[in-house]
Design a protein around this motif. Structure first.
Motif, PDB file in Angstrom:
ATOM      1  N   UNK A 158     -47.903  78.646  14.427  1.00  0.00           N
ATOM      2  CA  UNK A 158     -47.473  79.997  14.951  1.00  0.00           C
ATOM      3  C   UNK A 158     -47.028  79.725  16.298  1.00  0.00           C
ATOM      4  N   UNK A 159     -46.320  80.933  17.048  1.00  0.00           N
ATOM      5  CA  UNK A 159     -45.907  80.908  18.165  1.00  0.00           C
ATOM      6  C   UNK A 159     -44.575  80.290  18.683  1.00  0.00           C
ATOM      7  N   UNK A 160     -44.408  80.506  19.853  1.00  0.00           N
ATOM      8  CA  UNK A 160     -43.136  80.033  20.456  1.00  0.00           C
ATOM      9  C   UNK A 160     -43.565  79.790  21.928  1.00  0.00           C
ATOM     10  N   UNK A 161     -43.520  78.512  22.586  1.00  0.00           N
ATOM     11  CA  UNK A 161     -43.776  78.341  23.868  1.00  0.00           C
ATOM     12  C   UNK A 161     -43.332  78.843  25.174  1.00  0.00           C
ATOM     13  N   UNK A 162     -44.148  79.569  25.796  1.00  0.00           N
ATOM     14  CA  UNK A 162     -43.532  80.463  27.078  1.00  0.00           C
ATOM     15  C   UNK A 162     -42.731  79.278  27.799  1.00  0.00           C
ATOM     16  N   UNK A 163     -41.867  79.747  28.412  1.00  0.00           N
ATOM     17  CA  UNK A 163     -41.299  78.487  29.342  1.00  0.00           C
ATOM     18  C   UNK A 163     -39.862  78.176  28.990  1.00  0.00           C
ATOM     19  N   UNK A 164     -39.615  78.255  27.575  1.00  0.00           N
ATOM     20  CA  UNK A 164     -38.457  77.931  26.861  1.00  0.00           C
ATOM     21  C   UNK A 164     -37.529  79.114  27.182  1.00  0.00           C
ATOM     22  N   UNK A 165     -36.184  78.624  27.344  1.00  0.00           N
ATOM     23  CA  UNK A 165     -35.083  79.532  27.746  1.00  0.00           C
ATOM     24  C   UNK A 165     -34.994  80.442  26.499  1.00  0.00           C
ATOM     25  N   UNK A 166     -34.997  80.012  25.453  1.00  0.00           N
ATOM     26  CA  UNK A 166     -34.813  80.955  24.142  1.00  0.00           C
ATOM     27  C   UNK A 166     -36.000  81.877  23.881  1.00  0.00           C
ATOM     28  N   UNK A 167     -37.161  81.395  24.431  1.00  0.00           N
ATOM     29  CA  UNK A 167     -38.298  82.210  23.804  1.00  0.00           C
ATOM     30  C   UNK A 167     -38.243  83.724  24.242  1.00  0.00           C
ATOM     31  N   UNK A 168     -37.856  84.107  25.401  1.00  0.00           N
ATOM     32  CA  UNK A 168     -37.856  85.675  25.739  1.00  0.00           C
ATOM     33  C   UNK A 168     -37.140  86.359  24.826  1.00  0.00           C
ATOM     34  N   UNK A 169     -36.024  85.915  24.402  1.00  0.00           N
ATOM     35  CA  UNK A 169     -35.007  86.382  23.516  1.00  0.00           C
ATOM     36  C   UNK A 169     -35.675  86.697  22.189  1.00  0.00           C
ATOM     37  N   UNK A 170     -36.174  85.528  21.852  1.00  0.00           N
ATOM     38  CA  UNK A 170     -36.855  85.556  20.685  1.00  0.00           C
ATOM     39  C   UNK A 170     -37.961  86.678  20.550  1.00  0.00           C
ATOM     40  N   UNK A 171     -38.701  86.681  21.467  1.00  0.00           N
ATOM     41  CA  UNK A 171     -39.829  87.661  21.613  1.00  0.00           C
ATOM     42  C   UNK A 171     -39.494  88.984  21.496  1.00  0.00           C
TER      43      UNK A 171
ATOM     44  N   UNK B 203     -54.677  87.135  34.489  1.00  0.00           N
ATOM     45  CA  UNK B 203     -55.493  88.062  35.019  1.00  0.00           C
ATOM     46  C   UNK B 203     -56.700  87.954  36.048  1.00  0.00           C
ATOM     47  N   UNK B 204     -57.796  88.099  35.605  1.00  0.00           N
ATOM     48  CA  UNK B 204     -58.889  87.873  36.649  1.00  0.00           C
ATOM     49  C   UNK B 204     -59.344  86.125  36.479  1.00  0.00           C
ATOM     50  N   UNK B 205     -58.489  85.405  35.864  1.00  0.00           N
ATOM     51  CA  UNK B 205     -58.518  83.784  35.987  1.00  0.00           C
ATOM     52  C   UNK B 205     -59.713  83.487  34.889  1.00  0.00           C
ATOM     53  N   UNK B 206     -60.181  84.427  34.004  1.00  0.00           N
ATOM     54  CA  UNK B 206     -60.961  83.660  32.905  1.00  0.00           C
ATOM     55  C   UNK B 206     -60.338  83.348  31.749  1.00  0.00           C
ATOM     56  N   UNK B 207     -59.108  83.865  31.706  1.00  0.00           N
ATOM     57  CA  UNK B 207     -57.986  83.505  30.491  1.00  0.00           C
ATOM     58  C   UNK B 207     -56.926  82.755  31.014  1.00  0.00           C
ATOM     59  N   UNK B 208     -56.226  82.069  30.329  1.00  0.00           N
ATOM     60  CA  UNK B 208     -55.192  81.134  30.856  1.00  0.00           C
ATOM     61  C   UNK B 208     -54.087  81.522  29.882  1.00  0.00           C
ATOM     62  N   UNK B 209     -52.911  81.426  30.514  1.00  0.00           N
ATOM     63  CA  UNK B 209     -51.535  81.564  29.843  1.00  0.00           C
ATOM     64  C   UNK B 209     -50.644  80.102  29.556  1.00  0.00           C
ATOM     65  N   UNK B 210     -50.508  79.847  28.326  1.00  0.00           N
ATOM     66  CA  UNK B 210     -49.794  78.375  28.492  1.00  0.00           C
ATOM     67  C   UNK B 210     -48.353  78.512  28.579  1.00  0.00           C
ATOM     68  N   UNK B 211     -47.733  77.753  29.475  1.00  0.00           N
ATOM     69  CA  UNK B 211     -46.335  77.743  29.965  1.00  0.00           C
ATOM     70  C   UNK B 211     -45.707  76.439  29.212  1.00  0.00           C
ATOM     71  N   UNK B 212     -44.764  76.543  28.496  1.00  0.00           N
ATOM     72  CA  UNK B 212     -43.935  75.466  28.090  1.00  0.00           C
ATOM     73  C   UNK B 212     -42.862  74.867  28.912  1.00  0.00           C
ATOM     74  N   UNK B 213     -42.633  73.668  29.118  1.00  0.00           N
ATOM     75  CA  UNK B 213     -41.735  72.953  30.130  1.00  0.00           C
ATOM     76  C   UNK B 213     -40.662  72.299  29.167  1.00  0.00           C
ATOM     77  N   UNK B 214     -39.693  72.735  28.630  1.00  0.00           N
ATOM     78  CA  UNK B 214     -38.734  71.746  27.602  1.00  0.00           C
ATOM     79  C   UNK B 214     -37.981  70.994  29.032  1.00  0.00           C
TER      80      UNK B 214
END
Length: 445
Positions: free
Chosen positions: A216-229, A97-108
């Motif tokens: 909790x959670x599933x790391x973004x960036x994982x190939x399987x994560x979009x399907x699970x979400x 967004x405006x840079x005040x928040x961050x999004x964690x990206x996972x790299x398997x």
């Protein structure tokens, strides 16, 4: 086996699984792992992006491919025997967004991506038969522009008066694993696949030199994560809307969801307020929370229809979704029509990234700079190039030129980069012109 034959064999299996899933919507699949072969893994490898970021082992896609057959056979043996260990996922943070928040990206790791892709190739045919037609994110042939087309069509043709904007707080970080397992139980109980899914859900996260195991959670960036979400929100939101919300509405209504971003539209204010009141509890039931300030009702009827119904206070007739601000304007014939323009936050964020790139690369050869800037402009136009958004596209291009000029002027020439010289430069070095790429009216929702 050549590439075409391998892809055809995978497609045949997927069609067979999809047909069974469609014919038996209540059936739970318990025997899928026999499709998991070296050939299946090989196809999964070639579907992984060759430029994928490296995981914690530092191995790249080409490196893994140097001994591909040996690596795939070893991977298959470990996956089926239960000896496979899901490696920790390297996590980095990018601005949101405006840079005040961050999004964690996972790299398997690359190997983990291959196996995740292979499992996703088995599960997707099943869930594609279950997912609703208003779900668009991370699905084949269901793009963001199709989601935008559906919103335009619904609002223009269904007398929609109110939009409910919804913001889920840190969805990928707060998704409850126990609920996800229950949702998976309804359709997939294959022992090998469920064991692998369980290992990915329990895999650690490597961040800033420290290893942790989030509850909790599933790391973004994982190939399987979009399907699970998508599976998670299909149960939490989509089925709830279809089975409980829509049947109780007095007027027309619609839902459009792209991954974890979604909006609802209503003809009746009473319906909109009713859903607004209960949607917080619905998500809390499944361990998710909605942002109280960003989840809001917006009046969005045709201008001539809403003058008497607008609430008192500031006029609020725009909403943001998928990078665009949606608002009512007029067509060339003078009739009310929904228009879209690039969100200010997205425009600012894009220009900030361009400025950082120009600053870092200002001493590179001019041909390399103009080639990279051209690709960046084409990428921007490729997404934001919607009918009616030309003004924002032209503004973006002009600001890119202005930023480039600024940093070219700091290459060491005491004269800097005067505008006459810059304009002459642009005649020699071509930068793509702003252009509309997508006709939102012609897209298939």
């Amino acid at each position: 086996m050549n590439d075409t034959q391998r892809s055809d064999d995978v497609l045949t299996v997927q069609q067979r699984i999809a047909e069974l899933a469609r014919e038996r919507p209540e059936e739970c699949f318990t025997a899928l792992n026999h499709y998991l072969t070296v050939d299946w893994l090989r196809e999964a490898y070639y579907r992984v992006n060759p430029s994928s970021a490296e995981g914690i082992d530092g191995q790249s896609w080409p490196d893994y491919g140097k001994h591909l057959e040996q690596n795939l056979r070893g991977l298959l043996d470990r996956a089926k025997s239960g000896e496979y260990v899901a490696p920790p996922v390297k996590r980095v943070h990018i601005p949101k967004g405006d840079g005040k928040e961050t999004r964690g990206i996972g790299m398997p790791t690359i190997e983990d991506k291959v196996l995740q892709r292979a499992v996703a190739m088995l599960l997707e045919p099943i869930y594609e038969q279950d997912f609703k037609d208003y779900s668009y994110g991370f699905r084949r042939e269901r793009s963001a522009h199709q989601a935008l087309a559906r919103i335009w069509s619904q609002c223009m043709n269904q007398n929609i008066q109110w939009i409910l904007e919804v913001d889920i707080r840190k969805f990928f970080d707060t998704l409850k694993k126990q609920w996800l397992r229950k949702f998976l139980d309804r359709r997939v109980r294959d022992g090998v696949l469920r064991r692998l899914l369980g290992k990915w859900l329990q895999a650690g996260v490597w961040e800033a030199g420290q290893l942790s195991y989030p509850e909790d959670g599933t790391p973004q960036g994982g190939v399987i994560s979009p399907l699970l979400s998508n599976i998670y929100l299909h149960e939490v939101l989509d089925c709830w809307y279809t089975n409980e919300v829509r049947p109780r509405m007095k007027g027309k209504t619609f839902l459009v969801r792209f991954a974890d971003d979604f909006i609802l539209g209503f003809e009746s204010k009473e319906d909109a307020e009713k859903v607004h009141r209960v949607i917080f509890k619905r998500f809390e039931k499944y361990g998710l929370s909605l942002h109280p300030e960003k989840t809001r009702l917006v009046p969005f009827g045709r201008p001539e229809d809403t003058d008497d119904n607008r609430p008192s206070g500031p006029k609020s007739d725009t909403f943001d979704f998928l990078g665009f601000t949606h608002y009512w304007g007029k067509s060339r014939a003078g009739r009310p029509v929904i228009r879209r323009k690039t969100m200010n936050k997205r425009l600012t964020r894009g220009l900030k990234a361009i400025s950082q790139w120009c600053r870092k690369n200002r001493h590179e050869p001019m041909l390399e700079q103009v080639a990279q800037l051209g690709r960046k402009l084409k990428g921007h136009f490729g997404y934001y190039g919607l009918t009616g958004n030309m003004q924002a596209l032209q503004r973006f291009r002009w600001e890119v030129i202005r930023i480039w000029r600024k940093w070219l002027g700091r290459r060491g020439d005491p004269k800097g980069m005067p505008w006459p010289r810059m304009l002459q430069l642009l005649k020699f070095f071509y930068l793509p012109s702003a252009r509309v790429v997508h006709s939102i009216y012609a897209a298939k929702p």
